[in-house]
Scaffold this motif. Structure first.
Motif, PDB file in Angstrom:
ATOM      1  N   MET A   1      -6.290  15.377   1.645  1.00 41.71           N
ATOM      2  CA  MET A   1      -6.472  14.264   2.543  1.00 41.71           C
ATOM      3  C   MET A   1      -5.946  13.005   1.840  1.00 41.71           C
ATOM      4  O   MET A   1      -6.166  12.820   0.652  1.00 41.71           O
ATOM      5  CB  MET A   1      -7.962  14.127   2.880  1.00 41.71           C
ATOM      6  CG  MET A   1      -8.262  12.993   3.817  1.00 41.71           C
ATOM      7  SD  MET A   1      -9.908  13.055   4.541  1.00 41.71           S
ATOM      8  CE  MET A   1     -10.812  12.156   3.321  1.00 41.71           C
ATOM      9  N   ILE A   2      -5.256  12.152   2.600  1.00 40.57           N
ATOM     10  CA  ILE A   2      -4.724  10.903   2.060  1.00 40.57           C
ATOM     11  C   ILE A   2      -5.601   9.754   2.564  1.00 40.57           C
ATOM     12  O   ILE A   2      -5.800   9.609   3.767  1.00 40.57           O
ATOM     13  CB  ILE A   2      -3.259  10.662   2.490  1.00 40.57           C
ATOM     14  CG1 ILE A   2      -2.357  11.827   2.099  1.00 40.57           C
ATOM     15  CG2 ILE A   2      -2.753   9.333   1.927  1.00 40.57           C
ATOM     16  CD1 ILE A   2      -2.227  12.052   0.603  1.00 40.57           C
ATOM     17  N   VAL A   3      -6.115   8.972   1.628  1.00 41.64           N
ATOM     18  CA  VAL A   3      -6.965   7.827   1.962  1.00 41.64           C
ATOM     19  C   VAL A   3      -6.282   6.566   1.462  1.00 41.64           C
ATOM     20  O   VAL A   3      -5.863   6.494   0.306  1.00 41.64           O
ATOM     21  CB  VAL A   3      -8.367   7.960   1.316  1.00 41.64           C
ATOM     22  CG1 VAL A   3      -9.218   6.737   1.613  1.00 41.64           C
ATOM     23  CG2 VAL A   3      -9.059   9.227   1.794  1.00 41.64           C
ATOM     24  N   ARG A   4      -6.170   5.589   2.344  1.00 39.82           N
ATOM     25  CA  ARG A   4      -5.606   4.288   1.954  1.00 39.82           C
ATOM     26  C   ARG A   4      -6.753   3.318   1.697  1.00 39.82           C
ATOM     27  O   ARG A   4      -7.625   3.140   2.536  1.00 39.82           O
ATOM     28  CB  ARG A   4      -4.715   3.725   3.055  1.00 39.82           C
ATOM     29  CG  ARG A   4      -4.226   2.300   2.720  1.00 39.82           C
ATOM     30  CD  ARG A   4      -3.241   1.769   3.732  1.00 39.82           C
ATOM     31  NE  ARG A   4      -2.002   2.523   3.752  1.00 39.82           N
ATOM     32  CZ  ARG A   4      -1.031   2.421   2.850  1.00 39.82           C
ATOM     33  NH1 ARG A   4      -1.151   1.596   1.830  1.00 39.82           N
ATOM     34  NH2 ARG A   4       0.065   3.144   2.950  1.00 39.82           N
ATOM     35  N   LEU A   5      -6.742   2.728   0.509  1.00 45.27           N
ATOM     36  CA  LEU A   5      -7.629   1.610   0.206  1.00 45.27           C
ATOM     37  C   LEU A   5      -6.802   0.360   0.459  1.00 45.27           C
ATOM     38  O   LEU A   5      -5.819   0.116  -0.262  1.00 45.27           O
ATOM     39  CB  LEU A   5      -8.105   1.652  -1.245  1.00 45.27           C
ATOM     40  CG  LEU A   5      -8.964   2.844  -1.668  1.00 45.27           C
ATOM     41  CD1 LEU A   5      -9.362   2.704  -3.134  1.00 45.27           C
ATOM     42  CD2 LEU A   5     -10.183   2.981  -0.796  1.00 45.27           C
ATOM     43  N   LEU A   6      -7.150  -0.393   1.484  1.00 50.26           N
ATOM     44  CA  LEU A   6      -6.356  -1.574   1.818  1.00 50.26           C
ATOM     45  C   LEU A   6      -6.285  -2.518   0.626  1.00 50.26           C
ATOM     46  O   LEU A   6      -7.291  -2.818   0.003  1.00 50.26           O
ATOM     47  CB  LEU A   6      -6.932  -2.286   3.040  1.00 50.26           C
ATOM     48  CG  LEU A   6      -6.723  -1.567   4.370  1.00 50.26           C
ATOM     49  CD1 LEU A   6      -7.330  -2.374   5.512  1.00 50.26           C
ATOM     50  CD2 LEU A   6      -5.246  -1.326   4.652  1.00 50.26           C
ATOM     51  N   GLY A   7      -5.072  -2.928   0.318  1.00 51.40           N
ATOM     52  CA  GLY A   7      -4.850  -3.824  -0.802  1.00 51.40           C
ATOM     53  C   GLY A   7      -4.628  -3.113  -2.126  1.00 51.40           C
ATOM     54  O   GLY A   7      -4.292  -3.742  -3.124  1.00 51.40           O
ATOM     55  N   GLU A   8      -4.830  -1.774  -2.155  1.00 50.75           N
ATOM     56  CA  GLU A   8      -4.680  -1.022  -3.408  1.00 50.75           C
ATOM     57  C   GLU A   8      -3.673   0.104  -3.330  1.00 50.75           C
ATOM     58  O   GLU A   8      -3.107   0.492  -4.334  1.00 50.75           O
ATOM     59  CB  GLU A   8      -6.028  -0.434  -3.842  1.00 50.75           C
ATOM     60  CG  GLU A   8      -7.028  -1.468  -4.263  1.00 50.75           C
ATOM     61  CD  GLU A   8      -8.289  -0.835  -4.796  1.00 50.75           C
ATOM     62  OE1 GLU A   8      -8.195   0.134  -5.591  1.00 50.75           O
ATOM     63  OE2 GLU A   8      -9.367  -1.307  -4.426  1.00 50.75           O
ATOM     64  N   GLY A   9      -3.505   0.696  -2.176  1.00 48.64           N
ATOM     65  CA  GLY A   9      -2.583   1.804  -2.036  1.00 48.64           C
ATOM     66  C   GLY A   9      -3.260   3.063  -1.536  1.00 48.64           C
ATOM     67  O   GLY A   9      -4.389   3.041  -1.062  1.00 48.64           O
ATOM     68  N   GLN A  10      -2.531   4.175  -1.663  1.00 47.90           N
ATOM     69  CA  GLN A  10      -3.001   5.457  -1.159  1.00 47.90           C
ATOM     70  C   GLN A  10      -3.456   6.360  -2.291  1.00 47.90           C
ATOM     71  O   GLN A  10      -2.910   6.322  -3.395  1.00 47.90           O
ATOM     72  CB  GLN A  10      -1.896   6.162  -0.378  1.00 47.90           C
ATOM     73  CG  GLN A  10      -1.519   5.469   0.908  1.00 47.90           C
ATOM     74  CD  GLN A  10      -0.432   6.237   1.634  1.00 47.90           C
ATOM     75  OE1 GLN A  10       0.634   6.481   1.073  1.00 47.90           O
ATOM     76  NE2 GLN A  10      -0.701   6.620   2.875  1.00 47.90           N
ATOM     77  N   PHE A  11      -4.437   7.211  -1.952  1.00 51.33           N
ATOM     78  CA  PHE A  11      -4.983   8.176  -2.897  1.00 51.33           C
ATOM     79  C   PHE A  11      -5.057   9.533  -2.215  1.00 51.33           C
ATOM     80  O   PHE A  11      -5.413   9.626  -1.038  1.00 51.33           O
ATOM     81  CB  PHE A  11      -6.403   7.779  -3.331  1.00 51.33           C
ATOM     82  CG  PHE A  11      -6.455   6.531  -4.169  1.00 51.33           C
ATOM     83  CD1 PHE A  11      -6.643   6.608  -5.541  1.00 51.33           C
ATOM     84  CD2 PHE A  11      -6.326   5.281  -3.588  1.00 51.33           C
ATOM     85  CE1 PHE A  11      -6.693   5.457  -6.317  1.00 51.33           C
ATOM     86  CE2 PHE A  11      -6.378   4.121  -4.351  1.00 51.33           C
ATOM     87  CZ  PHE A  11      -6.560   4.218  -5.710  1.00 51.33           C
ATOM     88  N   SER A  59       2.094   7.201  -6.009  1.00 47.52           N
ATOM     89  CA  SER A  59       3.014   6.142  -6.433  1.00 47.52           C
ATOM     90  C   SER A  59       3.398   5.311  -5.214  1.00 47.52           C
ATOM     91  O   SER A  59       3.342   5.780  -4.074  1.00 47.52           O
ATOM     92  CB  SER A  59       4.252   6.739  -7.089  1.00 47.52           C
ATOM     93  OG  SER A  59       5.013   7.446  -6.145  1.00 47.52           O
ATOM     94  N   ASP A  60       3.783   4.071  -5.456  1.00 46.55           N
ATOM     95  CA  ASP A  60       4.123   3.160  -4.368  1.00 46.55           C
ATOM     96  C   ASP A  60       5.317   3.637  -3.555  1.00 46.55           C
ATOM     97  O   ASP A  60       5.446   3.290  -2.385  1.00 46.55           O
ATOM     98  CB  ASP A  60       4.378   1.752  -4.911  1.00 46.55           C
ATOM     99  CG  ASP A  60       3.110   1.096  -5.425  1.00 46.55           C
ATOM    100  OD1 ASP A  60       2.006   1.503  -5.008  1.00 46.55           O
ATOM    101  OD2 ASP A  60       3.231   0.166  -6.251  1.00 46.55           O
ATOM    102  N   ASP A  61       6.193   4.441  -4.158  1.00 43.24           N
ATOM    103  CA  ASP A  61       7.361   4.915  -3.419  1.00 43.24           C
ATOM    104  C   ASP A  61       7.093   6.226  -2.673  1.00 43.24           C
ATOM    105  O   ASP A  61       7.950   6.715  -1.948  1.00 43.24           O
ATOM    106  CB  ASP A  61       8.574   5.051  -4.334  1.00 43.24           C
ATOM    107  CG  ASP A  61       8.360   6.035  -5.462  1.00 43.24           C
ATOM    108  OD1 ASP A  61       7.200   6.312  -5.815  1.00 43.24           O
ATOM    109  OD2 ASP A  61       9.367   6.521  -6.018  1.00 43.24           O
ATOM    110  N   GLU A  62       5.910   6.806  -2.848  1.00 39.15           N
ATOM    111  CA  GLU A  62       5.538   8.028  -2.137  1.00 39.15           C
ATOM    112  C   GLU A  62       4.802   7.641  -0.858  1.00 39.15           C
ATOM    113  O   GLU A  62       3.642   7.251  -0.883  1.00 39.15           O
ATOM    114  CB  GLU A  62       4.636   8.905  -3.015  1.00 39.15           C
ATOM    115  CG  GLU A  62       4.300  10.232  -2.396  1.00 39.15           C
ATOM    116  CD  GLU A  62       3.481  11.116  -3.321  1.00 39.15           C
ATOM    117  OE1 GLU A  62       2.998  12.136  -2.849  1.00 39.15           O
ATOM    118  OE2 GLU A  62       3.311  10.773  -4.504  1.00 39.15           O
ATOM    119  N   LEU A  63       5.501   7.709   0.262  1.00 36.19           N
ATOM    120  CA  LEU A  63       4.921   7.319   1.541  1.00 36.19           C
ATOM    121  C   LEU A  63       4.405   8.550   2.272  1.00 36.19           C
ATOM    122  O   LEU A  63       5.130   9.524   2.442  1.00 36.19           O
ATOM    123  CB  LEU A  63       5.947   6.599   2.404  1.00 36.19           C
ATOM    124  CG  LEU A  63       6.479   5.288   1.843  1.00 36.19           C
ATOM    125  CD1 LEU A  63       7.579   4.741   2.735  1.00 36.19           C
ATOM    126  CD2 LEU A  63       5.367   4.280   1.686  1.00 36.19           C
TER     127      LEU A  63
END
Length: 99
Positions: A1-11, A59-63
């Motif tokens: 599961m991909i979770v986005r923490l707003l302001g921090e990115g995805q985990f 990583s920031d480039d992994e969308l």
């Protein structure tokens, strides 16, 4: 599961964490219903900490599409009410990942 923490990115978090995240999400919903802003902030902080502690930051480039989005920990009660109209921040069932 991909979770986005707003302001921090995805985990990326394992589906085994879903029960704990849903319990924390329920706490957030209860805080909003009670109009308790401090409990809301504590609940959002606990959600974010669980994701940070047990998830793997992408990583920031992994969308990737996010299965859940956790707002900032200083969200107002009004903003939380608007965001929680359908269900909580965390889906109740694991989301199928494409193969």
């Amino acid at each position: 599961m991909i979770v986005r923490l707003l302001g921090e990115g995805q985990f990326r978090v394992d589906d085994s964490l879903l029960t704990q995240l849903n319990e924390l999400d329920d706490t957030v919903e209860q805080a909003v219903e009670a109009g308790d802003e401090r409990a809301l902030w504590a609940g959002l902080q606990a959600l974010a900490e669980a994701v940070r502690e047990h998830g793997e930051k992408l990583s920031d480039d992994e969308l990737a599409p996010s299965d859940a989005v956790i707002p900032p920990e200083d969200l107002s009660l009004e903003e939380a009410r608007e965001l929680l109209q359908d269900e909580g921040f965390i889906p109740d069932v694991p989301v199928e990942q494409p193969s």
